[in-house]
Design an enzyme around this catalytic site. Structure first.
Site, PDB file in Angstrom:
ATOM      1  N   HIS A   5       1.895   7.043   2.337  1.00 14.26           N
ATOM      2  CA  HIS A   5       1.335   8.335   1.981  1.00 14.26           C
ATOM      3  C   HIS A   5       1.559   9.390   3.078  1.00 14.26           C
ATOM      4  O   HIS A   5       2.140   9.102   4.122  1.00 14.26           O
ATOM      5  CB  HIS A   5      -0.148   8.214   1.628  1.00 14.26           C
ATOM      6  CG  HIS A   5      -1.003   7.664   2.729  1.00 14.26           C
ATOM      7  ND1 HIS A   5      -1.225   8.334   3.899  1.00 14.26           N
ATOM      8  CD2 HIS A   5      -1.681   6.488   2.827  1.00 14.26           C
ATOM      9  CE1 HIS A   5      -2.020   7.626   4.664  1.00 14.26           C
ATOM     10  NE2 HIS A   5      -2.302   6.481   4.053  1.00 14.26           N
ATOM     11  N   HIS A  14       1.129   8.801   6.733  1.00 18.16           N
ATOM     12  CA  HIS A  14       2.098   8.004   7.486  1.00 18.16           C
ATOM     13  C   HIS A  14       3.213   8.827   8.093  1.00 18.16           C
ATOM     14  O   HIS A  14       3.981   8.334   8.907  1.00 18.16           O
ATOM     15  CB  HIS A  14       2.721   6.939   6.588  1.00 18.16           C
ATOM     16  CG  HIS A  14       1.759   5.872   6.178  1.00 18.16           C
ATOM     17  ND1 HIS A  14       1.427   5.651   4.869  1.00 18.16           N
ATOM     18  CD2 HIS A  14       1.052   4.981   6.903  1.00 18.16           C
ATOM     19  CE1 HIS A  14       0.552   4.662   4.800  1.00 18.16           C
ATOM     20  NE2 HIS A  14       0.300   4.237   6.019  1.00 18.16           N
ATOM     21  N   LYS A  27       0.851  -1.185   0.000  1.00 19.81           N
ATOM     22  CA  LYS A  27       0.000   0.000   0.000  1.00 19.81           C
ATOM     23  C   LYS A  27       0.891   1.241   0.000  1.00 19.81           C
ATOM     24  O   LYS A  27       2.035   1.190   0.422  1.00 19.81           O
ATOM     25  CB  LYS A  27      -0.880   0.010   1.243  1.00 19.81           C
ATOM     26  CG  LYS A  27      -1.832  -1.161   1.280  1.00 19.81           C
ATOM     27  CD  LYS A  27      -3.228  -0.712   1.662  1.00 19.81           C
ATOM     28  CE  LYS A  27      -4.162  -1.894   1.740  1.00 19.81           C
ATOM     29  NZ  LYS A  27      -4.819  -1.968   3.050  1.00 19.81           N
TER      30      LYS A  27
END
Ligand code: ARG
Length: 565
Positions: free
Chosen positions: A129, A132, A126
């Site tokens: 982004h 985070h 994933k």
């Protein structure tokens, strides 16, 4: 020398009814430093002395008389106001810093105690982004703060590398994936097929069954499933590590969810033996009604484990393996319930150390378009933000200081520093909306401002060729700007403790801005290179102490401090 303790001692010798500790607790820092450096309120003494507080204060002034460390003691209202002798104060602070040098701020309170700081904990396949950045930078900073306090720390990235989504990914890859494309551009490609899976599955629910079947295969060590999974993991980690290295973030362990897949059985047995779980419609749950929480689902009907099951195994493993003093989870506040359940279940299992587990939570990052959504592909990649910031800083350098030595590296330090600083400037609990404009603004209270101040201090020290570390006449630093700066520099060790106690890096970020502002004021008011050699030396030593404090403060919030900008 800790002046607050010294004053408490002094007062203790004059006051019968309070002990030193109580006196210490009552001593205040006057808001207006013109009034004094410390104040002691006499109101608590009124009963015992049977006198009005202002009178008690007056009598105490008499009793104290002349003391070397004090410039004055005055009775004002019901308060005793203490002014520290400026020379003694300057000497104490600066000798303290000079003595520790680059280690200024280091402490021993945490000696022989282990603190686990779990942070970042990204999900394989994933995007890494902008959301985070929070866990990653708060966690990395806490790790540094605890280390500075003398704790032995373990930085753990509890990777999200297990769960049914890997079944989905395998199905998606087998249907639409290209090995070559994924090798080249792992996460965006994996994300693409993952998003496609969800779109297609709306029409074809049988895809979900297939995905479940592949996940079961993975759990049963099927060769093909395992190989695909470890390949996804490997290419994802490579990409994450690129971002971690830009940010200067390091981990001691990447033991994530999959690491606990073979450790859950024993935990489940233990839970059954201790009667913590009950069977409900074929699944096993822990009823937490008594504690005002919804039940925690521990095993599903088909026997498969859940996120919390792996966290139970992880906590127990950490206790056995690391014998931690504290186990900290830096995870968003959406998971508050999850961690409350986790800690409660550990307690119900009889683990008193569940009290040593802490969820350090923080608010959400959203986009102007709404919340970020991996499934909908609505995300801002963290790496993109960092690279853009670096690009912008490069432009500024090319314009203002094109011949700067090592300018690529400085651009990275400042660009990344700007983004990280923004992130750690506000109280962690605040939600915020990401904006490109804000992330790329470098004016005012920002990382570049503080870094620039540090570089300015370095430059002054480089130019001076005087020994500013020995035989300093500290009485030269008696002007207000110097005193204000000294007073603030002296607080650094306490500030670090405070940031650790509250698990709040923003305390350091704000402190460092304050130091930069006071330094710039001092620098503006006081020429450093003067004809008076003693004065210059004294001021240089204050510049040095400021430089070390800013550098170490920035380090604690994971920001580099270039010597030239
Ligand atoms: N991977 C999870 C997520 O992205 C966070 C993991 C937090 N740590 C934990 N021990 N549960 O939501």
């Amino acid at each position: 020398m800790d002046f607050k303790i010294e004053i408490a001692k002094l007062l203790d010798s004059k006051i019968e009814s309070l002990n030193q500790e109580e006196i210490f607790g009552l001593i205040e820092y006057p808001k207006n430093t013109e009034m004094g450096d410390f104040a002691f309120p006499c109101f608590r003494l009124a009963k015992e002395y049977r006198k009005a507080p202002p009178m008690i204060a007056g009598e105490l002034v008499e009793a104290i008389g002349q003391v070397e460390m004090l410039e004055s003691v005055e009775a004002v209202g019901g308060y005793l106001n203490f002014k520290i002798n400026k020379e003694v104060f300057a000497r104490t602070v600066l000798e303290g810093v000079l003595d520790m040098g680059d280690d200024y701020g280091k402490q021993t309170v945490g000696e022989n105690k282990k603190v686990i700081v779990e942070f970042s904990s990204t999900n394989i396949a994933k995007p890494f982004h902008i959301g985070h950045i929070r866990s990653t930078m708060i966690g990395n900073s806490l790790n540094r703060i605890y280390k500075m306090l003398g704790y032995d720390t373990v930085a753990i990235n509890h990777l999200g590398d297990y769960g049914t989504q890997f079944g989905k990914l395998i199905v998606a890859y087998k249907l639409w994936g290209s090995r070559e494309a994924i090798e080249k551009n792992p996460i965006p490609e994996l994300l693409k097929i993952y998003v496609k899976f969800h779109e297609e599955a709306e029409e074809k629910p049988e895809l979900e069954d297939e995905a479940r079947a592949w996940f079961t295969k993975l759990e049963n060590d099927d060769k093909e499933a395992y190989e695909l999974w470890s390949w996804f993991r490997e290419v994802s980690l490579k990409e994450f590590n690129r971002v971690y290295s830009l940010l200067g973030v390091e981990f001691d362990s990447y033991d994530g969810e999959s690491f606990y897949s073979d450790k859950m059985g024993a935990v489940l047995e233990d839970m059954r033996n201790k009667n913590v779980m009950e069977v409900s419609e074929g699944a096993e749950i822990v009823n937490l009604e008594e504690y005002d929480m919804t039940p925690a689902l521990i095993t599903k009907k088909d026997g498969s484990s859940l996120y919390i099951t792996r966290d139970l195994a992880a906590a127990i493993y950490r206790k056995n393996n690391y014998e931690f003093f504290k186990n900290i989870y830096v995870v968003g506040s959406q998971q508050k319930l999850h961690f409350s359940q986790l800690f409660k279940i550990l307690e119900l299992m009889g683990y008193a150390w569940s009290e040593d587990c802490t969820h350090v939570d923080f608010g959400m990052v959203s986009l102007a378009e709404g919340t970020m959504s991996t499934r909908k592909g609505r995300v801002v990649f963290l790496e993109e933000v960092l690279l853009k910031a670096i690009e912008e800083i490069k432009k500024v350098i090319d314009e203002k200081n094109p011949n700067l030595e090592g300018k690529e590296d400085v651009a990275r330090q400042v660009g990344v520093g700007a983004v990280v600083f923004q992130e750690l400037f506000n109280n962690r609990i605040k939600d915020y909306t990401f904006s490109w404009e804000k992330a790329l603004s470098f004016e005012g209270e920002t990382g570049p401002y503080v870094q620039y101040t540090h570089a300015r201090a370095c430059s002054v020290l480089r130019k001076a060729d005087l020994d500013y570390k020995n035989e300093i006449d500290f009485s030269k630093l008696d002007d207000k700007a110097s005193m204000d700066l000294l007073r603030e520099l002296a607080k650094f060790p306490k500030i670090i403790q405070d940031a650790g106690n509250k698990n709040e890096p923003s305390i350091i970020t704000r402190y460092v801005v304050g130091i930069a502002q006071l330094f710039n004021r001092f620098y503006h008011d006081n020429p450093i290179l003067t004809d008076d050699k003693e004065l210059t030396k004294a001021r240089l030593s204050l510049v040095y102490a400021s430089k070390v404090t800013i550098k170490n403060g920035l380090y604690l919030v994971s920001i580099e401090a270039p010597e030239r900008m």
